[in-house]
Design a protein around this motif. Structure first.
Motif, PDB file in Angstrom:
ATOM      1  N   UNK A 159       0.830  -1.207   0.000  1.00 42.00           N
ATOM      2  CA  UNK A 159       0.000   0.000   0.000  1.00 42.00           C
ATOM      3  C   UNK A 159       0.859   1.248   0.000  1.00 42.00           C
ATOM      4  N   UNK A 160       2.003   1.192   0.670  1.00 39.14           N
ATOM      5  CA  UNK A 160       2.903   2.335   0.678  1.00 39.14           C
ATOM      6  C   UNK A 160       3.492   2.643  -0.682  1.00 39.14           C
ATOM      7  N   UNK A 161       3.609   1.628  -1.534  1.00 42.24           N
ATOM      8  CA  UNK A 161       4.091   1.877  -2.890  1.00 42.24           C
ATOM      9  C   UNK A 161       3.048   2.598  -3.728  1.00 42.24           C
ATOM     10  N   UNK A 162       1.776   2.416  -3.363  1.00 44.19           N
ATOM     11  CA  UNK A 162       0.706   3.130  -4.068  1.00 44.19           C
ATOM     12  C   UNK A 162       0.579   4.547  -3.528  1.00 44.19           C
ATOM     13  N   UNK A 163       0.507   4.678  -2.220  1.00 49.90           N
ATOM     14  CA  UNK A 163       0.457   5.998  -1.580  1.00 49.90           C
ATOM     15  C   UNK A 163       1.231   5.932  -0.275  1.00 49.90           C
ATOM     16  N   UNK A 164       2.194   6.809  -0.060  1.00 50.70           N
ATOM     17  CA  UNK A 164       2.977   6.768   1.185  1.00 50.70           C
ATOM     18  C   UNK A 164       2.153   7.010   2.447  1.00 50.70           C
ATOM     19  N   UNK A 171       1.160   7.315  10.060  1.00 56.64           N
ATOM     20  CA  UNK A 171       0.079   7.366  11.045  1.00 56.64           C
ATOM     21  C   UNK A 171      -1.195   6.716  10.521  1.00 56.64           C
ATOM     22  N   UNK A 172      -1.575   7.074   9.293  1.00 49.44           N
ATOM     23  CA  UNK A 172      -2.840   6.586   8.756  1.00 49.44           C
ATOM     24  C   UNK A 172      -2.821   5.075   8.563  1.00 49.44           C
ATOM     25  N   UNK A 256      16.283   9.722   6.548  1.00 51.11           N
ATOM     26  CA  UNK A 256      15.507  10.963   6.630  1.00 51.11           C
ATOM     27  C   UNK A 256      14.078  10.731   7.101  1.00 51.11           C
ATOM     28  N   UNK A 257      13.682   9.477   7.215  1.00 52.62           N
ATOM     29  CA  UNK A 257      12.322   9.163   7.643  1.00 52.62           C
ATOM     30  C   UNK A 257      12.177   9.475   9.131  1.00 52.62           C
TER      31      UNK A 257
END
Length: 315
Positions: A159-164, A171-172, A256-257
């Motif tokens: 899912x993170x590859x689709x939207x971070x 958080x989300x 940097x995260x």
């Protein structure tokens, strides 16, 4: 001639007689319950000591020094200073605390809203597949969290590859996972509560022209207030103390995260990273900070929780 008198031939006791009456079955059961009460109260007292003593030990340890803790763990603090709390807050507890509050604010809102609506519909409306959906929620409450950690990690990562916003260390993403894991218990608890509420009030609201949405929020939710508060407290306890899910999903993906560790995860990281130079008073202070919000919430709604559990049991 035998002087033995058969019990069956003894005449019944007359009204007003001074002879002792034979105790009834209910009276014998009540008299015998004293021993059971002693064991139950003793067990509860032992259970309370097992919980209270470690809490007091942690709180007192936050006011000591490393030398005092190493010398005698059960000694009383020689000086009452709050330096350990400031050190714990500056070492990261403040950030972990803020991260946990942000996630819980979103997850508890979604859990209570979606769980109450789903439980209400399943309890008050008959439709095809009603029981199947309910049993799916019940099965979800029986599913251990650790069995789904690996597939859950890859699902959130994809899912993170689709939207971070929904990926790892977001958080989300953690809010949605918390909500998904809290919904089964919430629906299971509130289903029985909504089903026990009187139907006449709901029918009167519908006859007066009230919509289904308005009947839910303005009629049924106020009637189920004690049950909602009870399940809210349980969700707060479960999500505030959650450790496995944050360790799996809240990982920094690059240098940097930002560090978005939850409170339980952050406390463990502080204990591990300090190595041999452990600041035990600071660690105890961090644990005290982590415990205080939960204690405040529970003590504030203690009567409502007891009323919700008692009414759900009696109904």
């Amino acid at each position: 001639m035998s002087t033995h008198t058969d019990a069956a031939t003894v005449p019944a006791q007359r009204p007003g007689s001074d002879a002792p009456r034979k105790p009834t079955r209910e009276q014998r059961f009540a008299d015998g319950g004293g021993i059971l009460n002693v064991f139950s109260h003793g067990f509860l007292a032992l259970w309370a000591l097992m919980i209270i003593v470690p809490l007091i030990w942690i709180v007192l340890g936050s006011f000591k020094t490393n030398a005092q803790i190493g010398g005698s763990a059960w000694s009383w603090p020689s000086h009452w200073h709050f330096d350990a709390f400031s050190r714990a807050w500056t070492k990261g507890i403040g950030g972990f605390f803020a991260n946990t509050v942000i996630v819980l604010a979103g997850s508890l809102t979604l859990t209570m809203l979606l769980g109450a609506m789903a439980a209400y519909v399943l309890a008050r409306y008959e439709f095809r597949g009603n029981r199947i959906i309910y049993y799916f929620f019940v099965a979800g409450a029986m599913f251990p969290v650790y069995l789904a950690l690996v597939p859950l990690f890859f699902m959130v990562k994809n899912l993170g590859e689709i939207t971070p916003l929904l990926g790892l260390n977001s958080y989300l993403g953690l809010i949605l996972v918390y909500t998904a894991y809290s919904l089964p218990f919430t629906v299971f608890f509130l289903y029985a509560f909504f089903r026990s509420l009187p139907t006449a009030v709901h029918e009167a609201a519908m006859i007066d022209g009230c919509s289904h949405t308005r009947a839910f929020f303005q009629v049924m939710v106020p009637m189920a207030k004690s049950g909602l508060i009870s399940v809210f407290i349980f969700n707060v306890l479960g999500q505030w103390n959650q450790y496995l899910l944050p360790v799996t999903l809240m990982q920094q993906q690059s240098g940097t995260d930002p560090d978005r560790s939850m409170l339980a995860q952050g406390l463990m990281n502080l204990a591990v990273q300090s190595g041999y130079a452990s600041d035990f008073p600071g660690l105890f202070a961090g644990m005290t900070i982590a415990m205080l919000p939960v204690l405040v919430v529970y003590l504030s709604f203690q009567k409502q929780v007891q009323a919700g559990l008692t009414s759900a049991t009696l109904k």
